[in-house]
Design an enzyme around this catalytic site. Structure first.
Site, PDB file in Angstrom:
ATOM      1  N   ARG A   1      87.918 123.818  -2.989  1.00  0.00           N
ATOM      2  CA  ARG A   1      86.726 123.472  -2.222  1.00  0.00           C
ATOM      3  C   ARG A   1      87.100 122.721  -0.945  1.00  0.00           C
ATOM      4  O   ARG A   1      87.936 121.815  -0.978  1.00  0.00           O
ATOM      5  CB  ARG A   1      85.839 122.598  -3.108  1.00  0.00           C
TER       6      ARG A   1
ATOM      7  N   TYR B   1      78.161 108.075   0.175  1.00  0.00           N
ATOM      8  CA  TYR B   1      79.609 108.018   0.442  1.00  0.00           C
ATOM      9  C   TYR B   1      80.196 109.389   0.765  1.00  0.00           C
ATOM     10  O   TYR B   1      81.375 109.491   1.055  1.00  0.00           O
ATOM     11  CB  TYR B   1      80.350 107.389  -0.757  1.00  0.00           C
ATOM     12  N   LYS B   2      79.380 110.438   0.683  1.00  0.00           N
ATOM     13  CA  LYS B   2      79.863 111.782   1.018  1.00  0.00           C
ATOM     14  C   LYS B   2      79.709 111.992   2.534  1.00  0.00           C
ATOM     15  O   LYS B   2      80.445 111.400   3.299  1.00  0.00           O
ATOM     16  CB  LYS B   2      79.140 112.818   0.170  1.00  0.00           C
TER      17      LYS B   2
ATOM     18  N   PHE C   1      74.983 119.326 -10.740  1.00  0.00           N
ATOM     19  CA  PHE C   1      76.128 118.471 -11.018  1.00  0.00           C
ATOM     20  C   PHE C   1      76.007 117.944 -12.455  1.00  0.00           C
ATOM     21  O   PHE C   1      74.945 117.468 -12.850  1.00  0.00           O
ATOM     22  CB  PHE C   1      76.132 117.317 -10.015  1.00  0.00           C
TER      23      PHE C   1
ATOM     24  N   ASP D   1      68.015 116.534  -5.634  1.00  0.00           N
ATOM     25  CA  ASP D   1      69.223 115.755  -5.408  1.00  0.00           C
ATOM     26  C   ASP D   1      69.833 116.253  -4.103  1.00  0.00           C
ATOM     27  O   ASP D   1      70.165 117.440  -3.965  1.00  0.00           O
ATOM     28  CB  ASP D   1      70.191 115.952  -6.587  1.00  0.00           C
TER      29      ASP D   1
HETATM   30  C1  LIG Z   1      78.412 113.275  -6.088  1.00  0.00           C
HETATM   31  C2  LIG Z   1      77.274 113.557  -6.979  1.00  0.00           C
HETATM   32  C3  LIG Z   1      76.884 112.657  -7.982  1.00  0.00           C
HETATM   33  C4  LIG Z   1      77.681 111.402  -8.241  1.00  0.00           C
HETATM   34  O1  LIG Z   1      76.885 110.364  -8.702  1.00  0.00           O
HETATM   35  P1  LIG Z   1      77.444 108.865  -8.655  1.00  0.00           P
HETATM   36  O2  LIG Z   1      76.499 108.091  -9.456  1.00  0.00           O
HETATM   37  O3  LIG Z   1      77.475 108.464  -7.215  1.00  0.00           O
HETATM   38  O4  LIG Z   1      78.824 108.872  -9.223  1.00  0.00           O
HETATM   39  C5  LIG Z   1      75.756 112.949  -8.736  1.00  0.00           C
HETATM   40  N1  LIG Z   1      75.058 114.087  -8.532  1.00  0.00           N
HETATM   41  C6  LIG Z   1      75.415 114.983  -7.584  1.00  0.00           C
HETATM   42  C7  LIG Z   1      74.615 116.225  -7.385  1.00  0.00           C
HETATM   43  C8  LIG Z   1      76.541 114.765  -6.802  1.00  0.00           C
HETATM   44  O5  LIG Z   1      76.921 115.648  -5.903  1.00  0.00           O
END
Ligand SMILES: *Cc1c(COP(=O)(O)O)cnc(C)c1O
Length: 397
Positions: free
Chosen positions: A356, A209-210, A113, A184
């Site tokens: 997606r 939150y996912k 990400f 992660d």
């Molecule tokens: C959703 C996601 C994030 C988002 O990070 P936030 O700090 O919560 O905005 C970061 N890394 C990955 C791999 C994600 O899927």
């Protein structure tokens, strides 16, 4: 066996909507509003500052961390909540680099990400000690793990394609070469069984939150392998990670164990929402969720490939090699997705061309999958997506 007819009633979902975006923002668990109401009125409203002790707020990042730990195979006392995932990525990486002072390479992949990569880039610049962020293709990661690597920093499940890395295998190779690993788990926790202990992860981070449905902005978590917790420097040395926050010493001394990874005041309302949302996981077996997710996505792929010749599969065909989401490529994927959303089928779009869909068995079944494919087929056949309105990009895609 998990009763999926029952789990669907744990959630509030708008009538008629097919929600295939629980991988981005989980829906509202029915138990959350009452819990928030109690927290606001009875705790904040009545107890005010004394709530930190009387309502157990101060202990909550650890208590909830242990609940998260059960979902990722982490022992008690090895996970703590707080901040956002982006911050926790930075903290884990800075702490890991500190443990390998003689090495300079951070190894990641193009499927990671961007926020994780941006944070690594920012950290490299701040350190200004010649570190290199090496970003390779996902399938080439293993070949690039050598004795120059300080830390392997990967997202287990690719946010776009759902492709899954082999945590145990890559971590074993990293350890063999003297490197550390940060995983992660943003698209893993609540999506598939995770075991950071047998996987050997040194650090793991993720958001809630996912797939865990804690609501927008819910707190993130960090795991540190127990053999490292008492030696790691937390990098973000905030007062709540201090050995004695209320001694108000001028000097920083890291707290005992995982508590040292705390930074500042945790978001208590969001923590309460998460705590309520986590009750759902006491009722389900993650292996049942995984089996059903694979079956539903297999059905999704079969139906789309039979009925929508203009799209191509962007995710691994083998269910064991992907997370709980599926992506399909279409050159006008953005507009097609907007047309789907206008019909109440909610997925999302990830540049450059991936539509997606998150498949979350707790509230998604065969009927929703077949309904989504029917809409997609119809939208593509009639070119319903081909309007200025559907092509116009919004701030969040
Ligand atoms: C959703 C996601 C994030 C988002 O990070 P936030 O700090 O919560 O905005 C970061 N890394 C990955 C791999 C994600 O899927």
């Amino acid at each position: 066996m998990t009763d999926f007819d029952k789990t669907r009633h744990f959630f509030t979902l708008p009538e008629g909507m097919i929600y295939l975006d629980g991988n981005s923002l989980g829906p509202l668990p029915k138990s959350v509003p009452a819990r928030l109401e109690r927290m606001v009125r009875d705790e904040w409203g009545e107890m005010l500052i004394t709530g930190w002790n009387r309502a157990g707020w101060m202990a909550m990042p650890r208590r909830v961390g242990d609940r998260i730990g059960r979902l990722i195979g982490a022992p008690e006392g090895s996970v703590v909540m707080g901040d956002t995932l982006t911050i926790k990525v930075y903290q884990a990486l800075a702490s890991a680099l500190d443990l390998r002072p003689e090495r300079r390479v951070i190894l990641s992949d193009f499927g990671n990400f961007p926020s994780d990569l941006y944070m690594a880039d920012g950290l490299v610049k701040s350190l200004d000690r010649g570190h290199e962020l090496k970003i390779v293709a996902p399938e080439d990661v293993e070949a690039h793990i050598d004795d120059t690597v300080a830390c392997l920093m990967l997202t287990e499940v690719d946010y776009r394609t759902g492709r899954r890395h082999d945590m145990a295998k890559l971590t074993a190779k990293a350890h063999q070469m003297g490197a550390l690993s940060i995983w992660d788990l943003a698209h893993s926790i609540g999506a598939l069984p995770v075991d950071v202990t047998s996987g050997g992860a040194d650090f793991a981070v993720g958001c809630t939150y996912k797939y865990l449905n804690s609501g927008p902005g819910g707190p993130a978590f960090i795991y540190v392998a127990p053999h490292l917790t008492d030696t790691v420097r937390p990098a973000l040395s905030g007062w709540l990670g201090h050995e004695a926050p209320f001694a108000f010493d001028i000097d920083y001394r890291a707290g005992a164990g995982i508590d040292r990874m705390r930074v500042g005041t945790p978001p208590m309302l969001q923590m309460a929402a998460l705590d309520a949302a986590l009750d759902i996981w006491d009722e389900v077996d993650m292996h049942d969720v995984r089996a059903r997710s694979i079956a539903l996505i297999d059905l999704f792929i079969t139906e789309v490939e039979a009925r929508c010749p203009d799209v191509t599969l962007a995710s691994p065909r083998d269910g064991t090699q992907r997370g709980s989401q599926v992506g399909f490529r279409h050159p006008e994927g953005y507009a097609v997705m907007q047309a789907m959303i206008a019909r109440g089928v909610i997925g999302d779009f990830r540049a450059p061309d991936i539509m997606r869909f998150g498949v979350t068995p707790l509230y998604i079944g065969e009927a929703e999958i077949l309904g989504a494919v029917a809409h997609l087929e119809d939208i593509l056949k009639t070119n319903e997506w081909d309007t200025a309105q559907f092509r116009a990009r919004a701030a969040v895609t």
